[in-house]
Write an enzyme that holds these catalytic residues in place. Structure first.
Site, mmCIF file in Angstrom:
data_model
loop_
_atom_site.group_PDB
_atom_site.id
_atom_site.type_symbol
_atom_site.label_atom_id
_atom_site.label_comp_id
_atom_site.label_asym_id
_atom_site.label_seq_id
_atom_site.Cartn_x
_atom_site.Cartn_y
_atom_site.Cartn_z
ATOM 1 N N ASP A 1 -8.082 -5.237 0.138
ATOM 2 C CA ASP A 1 -8.254 -5.989 -0.944
ATOM 3 C C ASP A 1 -8.271 -7.855 -0.735
ATOM 4 O OD1 ASP A 1 -9.527 -3.889 -2.347
ATOM 5 O OD2 ASP A 1 -7.467 -3.177 -2.867
ATOM 6 N N HIS B 1 0.858 -1.245 -0.072
ATOM 7 C CA HIS B 1 0.041 -0.026 0.087
ATOM 8 C C HIS B 1 0.932 1.420 -0.098
ATOM 9 C CE1 HIS B 1 -2.873 2.825 1.100
ATOM 10 N NE2 HIS B 1 -4.150 1.809 0.738
#
Ligand code: ACO
Length: 431
Positions: free
Chosen positions: A365, A307
């Site tokens: 996700d 991320h």
């Protein structure tokens, strides 16, 4: 204002002193607004890794510690104690609603769940195999052609109605995209159901049979909505702010946000996670895929890992990991190979120096796709569901931007690396 400053050398003996701004929490920010005027230089920051593009009171992330707060409240507390509309209220208005405020807000949103009948025609203009995100970009943008009064964005009442419309209609539009793709009739919203139940109803009901949403599934979906509701100045939110900064219609701005979300590096990742887990096929194959990740000549990446901001476990992934267990157990799918591969992959990767050194942890996700797949949502709808949930964040950030007295049209500059000035050559003299 602050009396703190930071001094930067700008070449030779020259230097500049710039104000340093304090946030409520988080890193200090050097105010470079006068930098160009005072030095004649731009700052260079492709990907905006060191740039705060606005002031915001909505969401705070500490990526090193893995902390996500909405209006000061921890995401884990919100995801386990609130429903989605309660979190929407918090994000929009800054405070958790009391009972009456929650009831009124629920009424205001559900009042707008239907779409204009003409939208049906618009959807029918698409190919049946159109990706739901392509359809949503078009239909949400087209709402600006239905609601002219919302184009006066300086009127707070118009902005509020546009806000209700967008939160209410996105599930209806997303479900229409799905129904159209499988050749089933559109199912009208039911305002007696809660937000997640109504979405399940519009997705899975058919006119010839009664439909009762499974409460465990609805709860898990509601939690997914909460966990995706806002995430400060990510690519799609920055897109919404940039489009909105020109004074464009909120529907056009949100449509642009949906387009930005579609990419696999952003909202398309949960679809990519499920495809990747399917491709891996068995826990025995994991080492082979980890070798591929490390091969500099192979651009394979572990989807759902890493991320831009979190250099620690994404707190949303922690909540969803538990939710994935609960939902799959409830549905009798606890032996689903996909979950087994995901758990094993996570275990191996978190112990592997490649991931440890680069601070690559599972992101939101990684588990959301497993849950959505288990409850019968087709992979092509995953990003559409993310868009539905993120709409509240987008519209809250858009409202905040419109009300911000410091707001200007977004207009970055560049480091020009093209040809220097040169003489024009007429076509008949070009080699
Ligand atoms: N798998 C393997 N290696 C990775 C991964 C990954 N998922 N992500 C980053 N890396 C490696 C890169 O190869 C790079 O290695 P290097 O230094 O040896 O070249 C290093 O980690 C840094 O990567 P960057 O691409 O510079 O990191 P950035 O912050 O720009 O990227 C991103 C963040 C786009 C999310 C990236 O981690 C990625 O592609 N992840 C997979 C897609 C994904 O899950 N996206 C969802 C993000 S969450 C969201 O949008 C809701």
């Amino acid at each position: 204002m602050t009396d703190k400053t930071a001094r930067f050398t700008t070449g030779g003996d020259a230097s500049i002193e710039l104000p340093v701004l304090d946030g409520a929490i988080g890193p200090q920010v050097v105010d470079i607004r006068k930098f160009y005027a005072d030095t004649g230089m731009f700052t260079y920051d492709p990907g905006f890794t060191s740039t705060a593009s606005c002031r915001s009171k909505i969401t705070f992330i500490d990526g090193d510690e893995g902390v996500l707060l909405h209006r000061g409240y921890n995401i884990e507390d919100l995801a386990t104690n609130c429903d989605f509309l309660e979190v929407c209220y918090l994000i929009l208005y800054g405070e958790l609603p009391n009972k009456e405020e929650r009831r009124k807000f629920g009424y205001d949103v559900t009042y707008h769940t239907m779409v204009h009948e003409q939208i049906n025609q618009l959807v029918r203009g698409f190919r049946r195999d159109a990706h739901p995100m392509a359809l949503m970009i078009a239909v949400v943008g087209a709402l600006s052609a239905f609601y002219y009064e919302d184009l006066n964005i300086r009127d707070p009442r118009n902005r509020m109605i546009a806000t209700f419309r967008l939160i209410a209609k996105l599930p209806t539009i997303a479900a229409m995209a799905y129904k159209y793709s499988i050749g089933q009739p559109f199912i009208y919203p039911r305002n007696d159901l809660n937000y997640a139940e109504n979405f399940l109803h519009m997705m899975f009901a058919v006119p010839c049979e009664p439909f009762k949403p499974n409460p465990v599934v609805a709860k898990a979906l509601d939690q997914i909505f909460i966990l995706h509701a806002d995430h400060e100045q990510n690519a799609s939110t920055s897109t919404v702010r940039l489009v909105g900064s020109t004074g464009a219609s909120p529907y056009a701005a949100i449509s642009a946000g949906i387009a930005s979300l579609w990419g696999p590096a952003h909202g398309g990742a949960n679809e990519a996670v499920v495809n990747m887990l399917r491709e891996i096929g068995s826990p025995d194959e994991i080492p082979h895929y980890l070798e591929r990740v490390k091969d500099k000549n192979d651009n394979f990446r572990l989807m759902g890992f890493g991320h831009r901001v979190y250099k620690n476990y994404d707190p949303r992934a922690t909540v969803l990991k538990q939710s994935a267990h609960d939902v799959l157990t409830e549905l009798g799918k606890q032996d689903e190979p996909m979950l087994k591969i995901a758990l094993e992959l996570e275990k191996i990767a978190l112990d592997d120096s490649y991931f440890v050194d680069r601070k690559l942890f599972p992101n939101v996700d990684f588990y959301s796709g497993i849950i959505l797949q288990a409850i019968g949502i087709p992979t092509s709808m995953f990003t559409a569901i993310f868009a539905m949930a993120r709409t509240v964040g987008w519209i809250a950030q858009w409202n905040e931007m419109v009300e911000d007295p410091e707001q200007k049209i977004g207009r970055p500059r560049q480091l020009y690396t093209g040809a220097p000035p040169r003489d024009f050559v007429p076509m008949d003299q070009r080699g």
